[in-house]
Design a protein around this motif. Structure first.
Motif, PDB file in Angstrom:
ATOM      1  N   SER A  75       0.844  -1.200   0.000  1.00  0.00           N
ATOM      2  CA  SER A  75       0.000   0.000   0.000  1.00  0.00           C
ATOM      3  C   SER A  75       0.867   1.234   0.000  1.00  0.00           C
ATOM      4  O   SER A  75       1.935   1.258   0.623  1.00  0.00           O
ATOM      5  CB  SER A  75      -0.910   0.012   1.231  1.00  0.00           C
ATOM      6  N   SER A  76       0.389   2.279  -0.675  1.00  0.00           N
ATOM      7  CA  SER A  76       1.130   3.541  -0.693  1.00  0.00           C
ATOM      8  C   SER A  76       0.769   4.426   0.485  1.00  0.00           C
ATOM      9  O   SER A  76       1.370   5.474   0.673  1.00  0.00           O
ATOM     10  CB  SER A  76       0.853   4.292  -2.001  1.00  0.00           C
ATOM     11  N   GLY A  77      -0.223   4.024   1.268  1.00  0.00           N
ATOM     12  CA  GLY A  77      -0.552   4.879   2.411  1.00  0.00           C
ATOM     13  C   GLY A  77      -1.830   4.528   3.139  1.00  0.00           C
ATOM     14  O   GLY A  77      -1.809   3.916   4.196  1.00  0.00           O
ATOM     15  N   ILE A  95       2.958  -6.605   8.240  1.00  0.00           N
ATOM     16  CA  ILE A  95       4.108  -6.170   7.456  1.00  0.00           C
ATOM     17  C   ILE A  95       3.555  -5.413   6.255  1.00  0.00           C
ATOM     18  O   ILE A  95       2.782  -5.970   5.469  1.00  0.00           O
ATOM     19  CB  ILE A  95       4.975  -7.350   6.973  1.00  0.00           C
ATOM     20  N   CYS A  96       3.928  -4.171   6.136  1.00  0.00           N
ATOM     21  CA  CYS A  96       3.429  -3.359   5.029  1.00  0.00           C
ATOM     22  C   CYS A  96       4.581  -2.995   4.087  1.00  0.00           C
ATOM     23  O   CYS A  96       5.608  -2.474   4.518  1.00  0.00           O
ATOM     24  CB  CYS A  96       2.766  -2.095   5.547  1.00  0.00           C
ATOM     25  N   VAL A  97       4.394  -3.289   2.815  1.00  0.00           N
ATOM     26  CA  VAL A  97       5.388  -2.975   1.796  1.00  0.00           C
ATOM     27  C   VAL A  97       4.967  -1.676   1.110  1.00  0.00           C
ATOM     28  O   VAL A  97       3.923  -1.615   0.446  1.00  0.00           O
ATOM     29  CB  VAL A  97       5.520  -4.117   0.773  1.00  0.00           C
ATOM     30  N   VAL A  98       5.771  -0.651   1.277  1.00  0.00           N
ATOM     31  CA  VAL A  98       5.518   0.652   0.671  1.00  0.00           C
ATOM     32  C   VAL A  98       6.649   0.933  -0.323  1.00  0.00           C
ATOM     33  O   VAL A  98       7.477   0.065  -0.601  1.00  0.00           O
ATOM     34  CB  VAL A  98       5.425   1.748   1.748  1.00  0.00           C
ATOM     35  N   ASP A  99       6.693   2.131  -0.869  1.00  0.00           N
ATOM     36  CA  ASP A  99       7.803   2.471  -1.756  1.00  0.00           C
ATOM     37  C   ASP A  99       8.362   3.835  -1.392  1.00  0.00           C
ATOM     38  O   ASP A  99       7.898   4.481  -0.439  1.00  0.00           O
ATOM     39  CB  ASP A  99       7.397   2.385  -3.227  1.00  0.00           C
ATOM     40  N   ALA A 100       9.346   4.253  -2.156  1.00  0.00           N
ATOM     41  CA  ALA A 100      10.081   5.469  -1.818  1.00  0.00           C
ATOM     42  C   ALA A 100       9.221   6.726  -1.889  1.00  0.00           C
ATOM     43  O   ALA A 100       9.603   7.771  -1.337  1.00  0.00           O
ATOM     44  CB  ALA A 100      11.285   5.615  -2.753  1.00  0.00           C
ATOM     45  N   THR A 127       8.816  -2.414 -16.410  1.00  0.00           N
ATOM     46  CA  THR A 127       7.847  -1.323 -16.581  1.00  0.00           C
ATOM     47  C   THR A 127       8.354   0.012 -16.053  1.00  0.00           C
ATOM     48  O   THR A 127       7.797   1.060 -16.396  1.00  0.00           O
ATOM     49  CB  THR A 127       6.545  -1.665 -15.855  1.00  0.00           C
ATOM     50  N   GLY A 128       9.369  -0.030 -15.211  1.00  0.00           N
ATOM     51  CA  GLY A 128       9.828   1.199 -14.579  1.00  0.00           C
ATOM     52  C   GLY A 128       8.933   1.662 -13.454  1.00  0.00           C
ATOM     53  O   GLY A 128       9.118   2.754 -12.905  1.00  0.00           O
ATOM     54  N   GLU A 129       7.935   0.850 -13.075  1.00  0.00           N
ATOM     55  CA  GLU A 129       6.972   1.207 -12.039  1.00  0.00           C
ATOM     56  C   GLU A 129       7.343   0.540 -10.718  1.00  0.00           C
ATOM     57  O   GLU A 129       7.931  -0.547 -10.685  1.00  0.00           O
ATOM     58  CB  GLU A 129       5.553   0.774 -12.446  1.00  0.00           C
ATOM     59  N   LEU A 130       6.950   1.181  -9.626  1.00  0.00           N
ATOM     60  CA  LEU A 130       7.238   0.646  -8.300  1.00  0.00           C
ATOM     61  C   LEU A 130       6.202  -0.386  -7.851  1.00  0.00           C
ATOM     62  O   LEU A 130       6.528  -1.297  -7.085  1.00  0.00           O
ATOM     63  CB  LEU A 130       7.315   1.780  -7.284  1.00  0.00           C
TER      64      LEU A 130
END
Length: 345
Positions: A75-77, A95-100, A127-130
């Motif tokens: 999730s992004s948020g 456990i939450c996996v987010v990105d930069a 794809t260049g996507e997170l």
């Protein structure tokens, strides 16, 4: 009315969010505009509904055991924060996996609830996507973690099921008369749940789905880096039924900023990025709205998590230049909308 009468404590306040009338946002429209203000959920967003639905069902079947099981999600948020609160209440490890791109504030909130946060910094090479990289990391964690559960908001039917209640609340508040619904599309949980309720109850509501420029939800577009999270997607979710939308409106990052700034300037509603997208979409479709209609905007979250971006004048100037005149000018009805009409259900 609470989201689920079987819930207790803070979770009993999920759902039953207010529907308020916006009288100053678009003068001259000739219709009533209402906003379903989802920031009043205890975790601060509409994602509380999805999170509670996806976790509570598993607890009730015994598949999730408090003190033993682990929930793992990307999730992004907002969904992460909803899950963190719910897992904290039930004593589940998260456990939450987010990105930069996830804000420092959101990471801090997750950790305050006791969630473990993994931050993905390298995008998917193809794809260049997170997002694809985040999903791969979740799959790896699930494989190596005993007694773990991946809610997977992009494919879990409990996500849209939660939002049948969202639409029910709207319909009941307006005695079933909802002529236009404007809703941001991402996982398509809100879109799908609202559409299902509308179908089942024979409502004649026109559903306007708000997507991001550069998103792939409703057909291929040129990929673009998006600054404002919460709507659009770089991967088509399995939950998505394109026919759930009568009309699709694509908006850009600047549209989101302007929509948010107009909303707080004219209505004193401090809302998040996808709420700004919904406001921008309203302005696009305004010329097509039949006078006397009831129009409902679903505002997914509040603006307090966007204070360092959307509501920061310096950040806005760095990204877009001097654009403050766009929300300071008087609002008018009559802009020519750019719409993608994909037919009716």
């Amino acid at each position: 009315m609470p989201y689920d009468e079987g819930t207790k404590g803070i979770l009993s306040t999920v759902g039953g969010t207010p529907l308020i009338e916006l009288e100053r946002l678009l003068p001259g429209l000739g219709s009533r505009v209402f906003a379903k203000v989802e920031r009043f959920n205890p975790g601060g967003s509409i994602k509380d509904r999805s999170a509670l639905s996806m976790v509570l069902a598993r607890i009730r079947t015994g598949e999730l055991v408090p003190g033993k099981s682990t929930v793992i999600e990307s999730s992004s948020g907002n969904l992460a924060i909803g899950l963190a609160q719910i897992c904290g209440y039930f004593g589940l490890r998260l456990i939450c996996v987010v990105d930069a791109r996830t804000t420092r504030q959101n990471v801090a909130i997750l950790r305050a609830y006791g969630a473990e946060v993994e931050i993905v910094v390298d995008p998917d090479p193809a794809t260049g996507e997170l997002l694809p990289a985040r999903l791969r990391r979740v799959a790896d964690l699930v494989a190596e973690t005993p007694d773990s559960y991946w809610p997977d908001q992009y494919s879990n039917p409990l996500n849209p099921i939660a939002h049948q209640a969202t639409m029910r609340e709207i319909a009941e508040a307006l005695d079933g008369r909802v002529d236009q619904l404007v809703v941001a599309a991402g996982t398509s949980g809100t879109l799908g749940g609202c559409a299902e309720y509308i179908r089942r109850h024979g409502m004649t509501t026109t559903i306007n789905a708000v997507d991001a420029i550069g998103s792939v939800l409703f057909g291929p577009q040129e990929r673009r880096t998006r600054l404002i999270p919460g709507h659009g997607a770089s991967v088509v979710p399995r939950l998505l039924r394109p026919s759930d939308a009568d009309r699709v409106i694509h908006v850009g990052d600047l549209d989101c900023v302007v929509g948010c700034r107009r909303l707080v300037r004219h209505e004193a509603v401090l809302a998040g990025g996808s709420s700004g997208a919904v406001v921008a979409a309203l302005e696009r479709i305004a010329p097509d709205i039949i006078p006397g209609s009831n129009v409902v905007l679903v505002l997914p979250d509040g603006g307090d998590r966007y204070l360092e971006t959307i509501y920061d004048d310096a950040w806005v100037h760095r990204q877009f230049g001097e654009v403050s005149h766009l929300w300071k000018e008087p609002l008018t009805v009559g802009n020519t909308p750019h719409l993608v009409d994909i037919g009716h259900r």
